[in-house]
Design an enzyme around this catalytic site. Structure first.
Site, mmCIF file in Angstrom:
data_model
loop_
_atom_site.group_PDB
_atom_site.id
_atom_site.type_symbol
_atom_site.label_atom_id
_atom_site.label_comp_id
_atom_site.label_asym_id
_atom_site.label_seq_id
_atom_site.Cartn_x
_atom_site.Cartn_y
_atom_site.Cartn_z
ATOM 1 N N LYS A 198 29.397 35.628 55.114
ATOM 2 C CA LYS A 198 29.079 34.850 56.316
ATOM 3 C C LYS A 198 27.993 33.821 56.041
ATOM 4 O O LYS A 198 27.998 32.740 56.633
ATOM 5 C CB LYS A 198 28.664 35.764 57.476
ATOM 6 C CG LYS A 198 29.858 36.486 58.088
ATOM 7 C CD LYS A 198 29.578 36.901 59.518
ATOM 8 C CE LYS A 198 30.823 37.549 60.127
ATOM 9 N NZ LYS A 198 30.619 38.074 61.471
ATOM 10 N N LYS A 208 44.063 40.249 55.529
ATOM 11 C CA LYS A 208 44.318 40.871 56.825
ATOM 12 C C LYS A 208 44.433 39.815 57.927
ATOM 13 O O LYS A 208 43.856 38.732 57.812
ATOM 14 C CB LYS A 208 43.274 41.937 57.144
ATOM 15 C CG LYS A 208 41.911 41.438 57.505
ATOM 16 C CD LYS A 208 41.072 42.614 58.028
ATOM 17 C CE LYS A 208 39.833 42.073 58.699
ATOM 18 N NZ LYS A 208 39.007 43.091 59.317
ATOM 19 N N LYS A 256 41.831 35.898 63.245
ATOM 20 C CA LYS A 256 41.860 34.800 64.205
ATOM 21 C C LYS A 256 41.461 33.475 63.563
ATOM 22 O O LYS A 256 41.733 32.419 64.098
ATOM 23 C CB LYS A 256 40.945 35.112 65.389
ATOM 24 C CG LYS A 256 39.517 35.410 64.969
ATOM 25 C CD LYS A 256 38.700 35.934 66.114
ATOM 26 C CE LYS A 256 37.309 36.310 65.632
ATOM 27 N NZ LYS A 256 37.163 37.704 65.214
#
Ligand code: TRP
Length: 333
Positions: free
Chosen positions: A115, A197, A200
């Protein structure tokens, strides 16, 4: 709720709409465990602000996510459903645990590394200490099991280390939680990125549970498969990850085994298979979407659910927090 049941707890960040991966890989399983465990599920809204959010959107998504949890089968009478920010004990224990979590440990978290690489202009302290807040989320409830995806395993391991460290100083304050990592079968991959995976952040390969039938059809039409014409619909995850993912989705929503699916599509190509998967998904999501739409309009009901949820959650959380405050030496009122 019965005292002798084991406790289960998990949360999802309201940073986007819930998708098929959240539903099939997580929430559907949570709903099925309700009779065997005492269950706590929350919207991790406090975690969400480690990345900049549009406030009005976050507010809306938090409530929508609650409606979607319920529509996916989490009965608020049987599960404690709440918003993290409604239970101040999370922030309170989070601070205490910050003081029992090491800089080196936090520096090794892969989610932090990912991140902070993605949000270079906003590597804030909250992003760094996020795992200590997550530890607080879990330890407040003395949870036995924490169902999460593989990507959260490292955070649960750190939670166990923090709990053990605290217990070794102050005695048995925290239950040491076990992660429940979804089996590969429950793992849903992106339709356009079958090795990663479903996420969004890649919306074209992500089926949101609120998507309308046309959108779902279109997304499945563009799903990545392969050029196998010989024997296309067979389960071979290494060799054919896209097809394996579609079979897994089809199997999960219809209850059919891989053998049954192979037999059903023997001699047929992806032109027949993809629309069948799309159709099965549309039909399984339809009642969920309709129920969520109905609930989203019923603000009074949702308010009643999150108020009761926060009250129940606070009762348990405050018990743990009081113990911790006492142990670390805060003067009691
Ligand atoms: N970190 C989790 C995620 O991003 C969300 C989360 C926050 C969570 N607190 C939790 C999950 C406690 C399980 C238990 O997916």
């Amino acid at each position: 709720m019965e005292e002798n049941k084991k406790r289960m707890l998990s949360g999802i960040q309201p940073s986007g709409d819930l998708h098929l991966g959240n539903y099939l890989g997580a929430i559907k399983n949570w709903a099925e465990r309700v009779d065997d465990y005492e269950c706590y599920y929350f919207m991790a809204d406090m975690h969400t602000i480690t990345v900049r959010q549009v406030p009005a959107d976050l507010r809306k998504r938090s409530l929508n996510q609650l409606a979607q949890y319920i529509a996916c089968g989490l009965d608020p009478e049987k599960n404690t459903l709440f918003l993290q920010s409604h239970v101040p004990a999370h922030a309170q224990l989070g601070w205490v645990l910050d003081c029992y979590t090491m800089f080196g440990e936090l520096s090794r978290m892969t989610q932090f590394k990912d991140k902070s690489a993605k949000h270079k202009d906003n590597i804030n302290a909250g992003l760094f200490t996020y795992p200590a807040l997550m530890a607080a989320d879990i330890l407040l409830y003395q949870a036995d099991y924490v169902p999460v995806g593989e990507d959260q395993k490292q955070h649960i391991e750190l939670t166990r280390d923090i709990a053990q460290r605290f217990n070794s100083i102050y005695g048995d304050v925290f239950k040491i939680p076990e992660p429940l990592i979804a089996k590969t079968g429950a793992r849903i991959y992106g339709l356009t990125t079958p090795n990663d995976k479903m996420s969004k952040s890649i919306p074209e390969g992500c089926v949101f549970i609120m998507d309308d039938p046309d959108t779902i059809n279109r997304k499945f039409k563009k799903a990545v498969t392969d050029s196998d014409t010989e024997n296309p619909v067979r389960f071979a995850p290494e060799e054919k990850p896209g097809v394996a993912n579609l079979m897994n989705i089809y199997s999960t929503v219809t209850g059919k085994s891989f053998e049954e699916i192979e037999a059903e599509f023997a001699g047929k190509g992806y032109g027949a298979f993809k629309p069948a998967v799309a159709e099965a998904v549309i039909e399984s999501l339809r009642p969920i979407r309709e129920e969520a739409e109905r609930l989203i309009k019923d603000k009074a009901y949702l308010e009643d659910v999150y108020r009761k949820g926060a009250e129940r959650a606070s009762y348990i959380a405050n018990k743990t927090l009081r113990k911790v405050y006492k142990k670390v030496g805060f003067y009691q009122i």
